[in-house]
Design an enzyme around this catalytic site. Structure first.
Site, mmCIF file in Angstrom:
data_model
loop_
_atom_site.group_PDB
_atom_site.id
_atom_site.type_symbol
_atom_site.label_atom_id
_atom_site.label_comp_id
_atom_site.label_asym_id
_atom_site.label_seq_id
_atom_site.Cartn_x
_atom_site.Cartn_y
_atom_site.Cartn_z
ATOM 1 N N ASP A 144 29.728 0.830 -0.426
ATOM 2 C CA ASP A 144 29.489 1.932 0.505
ATOM 3 C C ASP A 144 30.822 2.362 1.101
ATOM 4 O O ASP A 144 31.585 1.526 1.606
ATOM 5 C CB ASP A 144 28.530 1.501 1.614
ATOM 6 C CG ASP A 144 28.137 2.674 2.499
ATOM 7 O OD1 ASP A 144 27.307 3.480 2.076
ATOM 8 O OD2 ASP A 144 28.674 2.773 3.626
ATOM 9 N N LEU A 145 31.111 3.659 1.011
ATOM 10 C CA LEU A 145 32.363 4.172 1.559
ATOM 11 C C LEU A 145 32.316 4.151 3.081
ATOM 12 O O LEU A 145 31.330 4.582 3.686
ATOM 13 C CB LEU A 145 32.611 5.595 1.066
ATOM 14 C CG LEU A 145 32.783 5.772 -0.448
ATOM 15 C CD1 LEU A 145 32.941 7.246 -0.789
ATOM 16 C CD2 LEU A 145 33.962 4.970 -0.967
ATOM 17 N N ASP A 155 27.038 8.270 -0.046
ATOM 18 C CA ASP A 155 28.347 7.692 -0.372
ATOM 19 C C ASP A 155 28.198 6.245 -0.831
ATOM 20 O O ASP A 155 29.107 5.435 -0.646
ATOM 21 C CB ASP A 155 29.287 7.779 0.836
ATOM 22 C CG ASP A 155 28.728 7.063 2.064
ATOM 23 O OD1 ASP A 155 27.564 6.606 2.011
ATOM 24 O OD2 ASP A 155 29.448 6.951 3.071
#
Length: 651
Positions: free
Chosen positions: A255-256, A298
Site C-alpha cells: 500500500d502506497l 493505491d
C-alpha cells in the site's frame, strides 16, 4: 472418401489433401489393370507387346504412389498445391491416353473373351477417374472421354449392329451419369470445405474476441497490469500447483503511503500517471520473483512462488520499499512516496486464497500501525492476535453495549491558568466474558469490521449525559472514526443525538484523525461541514503522523490541531522534536487554530512546551483518564488551586 481436411486453410490445399489420400490407391488400381491386360494377352500377343509398356509405366506408377502416400498428411503452401494439382492433371491425361492406346493396340491379337476383359478394364478406369479424381475436374473429364472413346472403339468390334448401338448408348449415358454424379460430389466437397473454412474463421474471430475480453476483464486499465480478479485467479492456480508439488507460495500486499495526499493536491490526472509509473517500477523491481497486480486504489499485490523464508521475503520487501521511495517525476512535479508491505505464506500461514489475502492484509495493517515504510511477514504472534481480534469482535457483537460500555475522561488543560477546558472521552469496555478489554484491542477490532459505527452513537449519548453534570465552561472532546464520517446518514444520526441531548453544541468538539479523513476526503469534508454547522467544533487528532497537506488542512473546517504524543516523548533530548512542535504551534497560530499537545508527562516537558508558546496540554502530568464520578472532584481541586494561587498573589 476421406474428408478430414482440418489442416487445409484454402480450397486448393483441401483439393491437394484429398488427392494425396486417394491417388496412391488409384495408381495401384491402374497398375492392376495393366497387369490384368498383359496377363490375358500373354498367350496371343508378342511378348514385347504385353511386357515392355507395363515394364516402363508400372515402376513409375509405384514411385509416384509412394511419393503421394508420404505426403498424405502434409499440406504445402497454396502456390505449391496449385502447381502440384496442375502437374498431376497433365500427367493423368497423358497416362490415360497412353494406357488406352496400348489396350486398343493389344486388341488386335485378342478374341471375344479378351475383348470383354479389355472393355471391363477400360470401363473400370473410367469409373476410377470420375470418382477418384473429383479434384481434377478437367483432367478427369478428358481422361474419362479418352476411356469412353476407347470403349466405343472396342465395342465397334461387336459384329451385331444393334449390339454396337446398344453398347455405345449405354457407355455414353453411363459416362454422362458418372460425370454428373462426380460433379455433384465435387460441389458438395467444395461447399463442405468453404463451410469449414468459414466456421474456422468465425471461430478464430470468436476466440480472438474472447481472449481480448478476457485480457480486458483481467487487466487494470490504468496501470496495464493484472487487476484484482486476475490476482485471485492466478493465486488459486499458484496454490493448486503448490499443493501438487509441495512448494510454498508467498503473497504480498503493498500500500502506497501518502498517495491520497498527492492525488488530492495535484489532481487525478497526475495521480493516475503516478500509479501507472509506480506499477511499472514495482513490476521491474520484483522482476522474475513474481507477478504484480493492482487490487484497487493505491494497493498492489504480488505472488511469489517457491519462497517462504521470512528473511528472504523481508529482503524483497525492503528492495520494493527502497524502489518506491526513490523520487519520481510526473510532468512538472517531483513526487516522493513511501509504502508498507504485508506478506503471508502458504501453507504456513494460510490454506486458501482468501485466508492468504486476509493474513497478508493484517501484516500490512500491522506495518502501518507500527511505523509505516516497512515490510512485515505474518507470523505466529500475528495469528494469535488475529484469533484474539476475531474473539473480541464476536463477543462485542453479542454484548449488551449499553450496559458494558463506559467512558473515562482525560482533561485538556490551559497550563497558564491551570484550568480544564475540555475532557476527552475515552471508550472502555467491561465484558462479562472477557473482562476489561483494552481499547487498543476492541476499538481496532471494531474499526476493522466497521462495527465502530454501532458503538459511536452509544458512547456519544453517554458523553452528552456526563457533560450535563459539569460547569458550562467545560466541554468534551469526542473521537470519530473514519467509518463515522464517510457516510452522511451516520453523521446525521450523530447530529440528531446532539440536538436532542439539550447540550449546547459549542461545548462539544469532535476529533478526527488524518487517516480517518483520508478514507474518503471529499465525503469526509462534506460531513465535517455538516457537523460544524451545528455549532460543534472540529479538531484534527494525531497531527504529523499522517499525510495530509497544508492545502487539505485549509479545506477542513478545523478549530484545533492536536500534536501527537510521539513528538513529546523525547522533547528534552531531541532538538528535531522541539522544532516540529514549534513549527506546528506557529502554523496553528497562522491558521487561527488552537493547538493541543498530547502525551505530556513531566514538568520538564511542560516547561519546554510553554517556552515554545504551547498552552493547551493533555497528558499524565495533569491526570490519567478518570471515571465519570471523579471528574467533579478533579475540577474542584483545580478551582481550589487557582483560588489559592490568586489569594497568594493578592496577598
Amino acid at each position: 472418401m476421406n474428408r478430414d481436411f482440418s489442416k487445409a486453410r484454402s480450397i486448393e490445399q483441401a483439393r491437394y489433401h484429398a488427392l494425396a489420400k486417394v491417388w496412391p490407391a488409384l495408381y495401384l488400381a491402374l497398375v492392376g489393370d495393366m497387369i490384368a491386360v498383359s496377363f490375358v494377352h500373354m498367350a496371343m500377343a508378342p511378348w514385347w507387346a504385353t511386357f515392355l509398356f507395363p515394364a516402363i509405366l508400372i515402376p513409375k506408377a509405384l514411385i509416384c504412389s509412394v511419393r503421394w502416400y508420404r505426403n498424405r498428411d502434409t499440406i504445402p503452401p497454396v502456390d505449391e498445391c496449385v502447381r502440384a494439382i496442375r502437374v498431376l492433371g497433365i500427367e493423368v491425361v497423358v497416362w490415360m491416353g497412353l494406357i488406352v492406346a496400348w489396350e486398343i493396340w493389344l486388341a488386335q491379337w485378342g478374341n471375344a473373351d479378351t475383348l470383354i476383359v479389355l472393355m471391363l478394364c477400360v470401363a473400370g478406369q473410367m469409373v476410377f477417374l470420375q470418382f477418384g479424381l473429383l479434384q481434377l475436374r478437367l483432367a478427369s473429364l478428358v481422361s474419362g472421354a479418352i476411356c469412353l472413346a476407347g470403349l466405343i472403339y472396342l465395342g465397334s468390334g461387336i459384329e451385331s449392329l444393334v449390339g454396337t448401338i446398344g453398347v455405345v448408348t449405354v457407355l455414353v449415358m453411363g459416362f454422362g451419369s458418372f460425370a454428373l454424379i462426380a460433379y455433384g460430389y465435387y460441389f458438395d466437397f467444395t461447399s463442405l470445405v468453404v463451410s469449414r473454412l468459414t466456421l474456422e474463421t468465425k471461430a478464430e474471430e470468436v476466440q480472438l474476441l474472447s481472449e481480448t475480453n478476457f485480457r480486458l476483464a483481467n487487466t487494470d486499465s490504468l496501470t496495464d497490469i493484472g487487476n484484482r480478479r486476475r490476482c485471485f485467479h492466478d493465486l488459486e492456480k499458484a496454490l493448486q500447483a503448490a499443493a501438487d508439488t509441495g512448494r510454498a507460495v508467498a503473497f504480498g500486499v503493498l500500500d502506497l503511503d501518502g498517495f491520497k495526499a498527492v492525488n488530492d493536491s495535484n489532481g487525478h490526472v497526475v495521480g493516475d500517471r503516478l500509479l501507472h509509473a509506480m506499477a511499472a517500477r514495482i513490476r521491474d523491481t520484483l522482476g522474475e520473483f513474481g507477478d504484480v497486480y493492482r487490487l484497487g486504489g493505491d494497493e498492489f499485490a504480488f505472488i511469489i512462488a517457491g519462497e517462504e523464508s521470512p528473511e528472504r521475503l523481508l529482503e524483497i520487501g525492503e528492495d520494493l520499499i527502497s524502489s518506491v521511495q526513490t523520487p519520481i517525476r510526473i510532468g512538472d512535479f517531483n513526487m516522493l512516496l513511501g509504502c508498507s508491505i504485508g506478506f503471508a505464506t502458504y501453507p504456513k500461514s494460510a490454506e486458501s486464497a482468501e485466508e492468504l489475502y486476509d493474513r497478508a492484509d493484517y501484516a500490512l495493517f500491522h506495518a502501518k500501525r507500527t511505523g509505516r515504510s516497512r515490510p512485515v511477514v505474518f507470523n505466529e504472534e500475528h495469528e494469535r492476535s488475529v484469533r484474539q481480534t476475531a474473539l473480541i469482535e464476536r463477543t462485542l457483537r453479542a454484548a449488551d453495549l449499553e450496559e458494558e460500555l463506559y467512558l473515562t475522561f482525560q482533561p485538556i488543560v490551559d497550563s497558564h491558568q491551570n484550568k480544564t477546558m475540555l475532557l476527552e472521552c475515552l471508550a472502555r469496555w467491561q465484558s462479562p466474558v472477557l473482562g476489561l478489554v483494552s481499547p487498543a484491542q476492541f476499538i481496532v477490532a471494531a474499526e476493522q469490521s466497521g462495527f465502530i459505527s454501532t458503538l459511536t452513537p452509544i458512547l456519544l449519548r453517554k458523553a452528552l449525559l456526563a457533560i450535563q453534570q459539569w460547569p458550562g465552561e467545560v466541554g468534551i472532546s469526542f473521537n470519530l472514526s473514519g467509518h463515522d464520517i464517510v457516510a452522511p446518514e451516520k453523521v446525521l444520526n450523530l447530529i440528531g443525538i446532539l440536538m436532542h441531548s439539550g447540550v449546547a453544541p459549542n461545548r462539544v468538539e469532535f476529533e478526527v484523525t488524518e487517516t480517518a479523513i483520508m478514507m474518503n476526503l471529499d465525503q469526509a469534508l462534506a460531513n465535517l461541514h455538516l457537523l460544524k454547522a451545528t455549532g460543534a467544533r472540529i479538531s484534527l487528532d494525531d497531527f504529523g503522523t499522517g499525510y495530509s497537506s497544508l492545502s487539505q488542512i485549509q479545506k477542513l473546517p478545523l478549530d484545533k490541531i492536536k500534536v501527537d504524543a510521539s513528538f513529546v516523548r523525547d522533547l528534552e533530548t531531541n532538538p528535531a522534536s522541539r522544532k516540529i512542535v514549534s513549527s506546528v504551534t506557529a502554523l496553528s497560530r497562522d491558521l487561527s487554530l488552537s493547538c493541543v499537545v498530547e502525551g505530556v508527562e513531566t514538568r520538564e516537558q511542560l516547561d519546554i512546551l510553554q517556552g515554545l508558546g504551547c498552552s493547551l496540554i493533555q497528558g499524565y502530568f495533569y491526570s490519567r483518564p478518570m471515571r465519570e464520578g471523579d471528574v467533579e472532584a478533579f475540577l474542584d481541586q483545580q478551582l481550589e488551586l487557582r483560588s489559592s494561587i490568586e489569594a497568594s498573589a493578592s496577598a
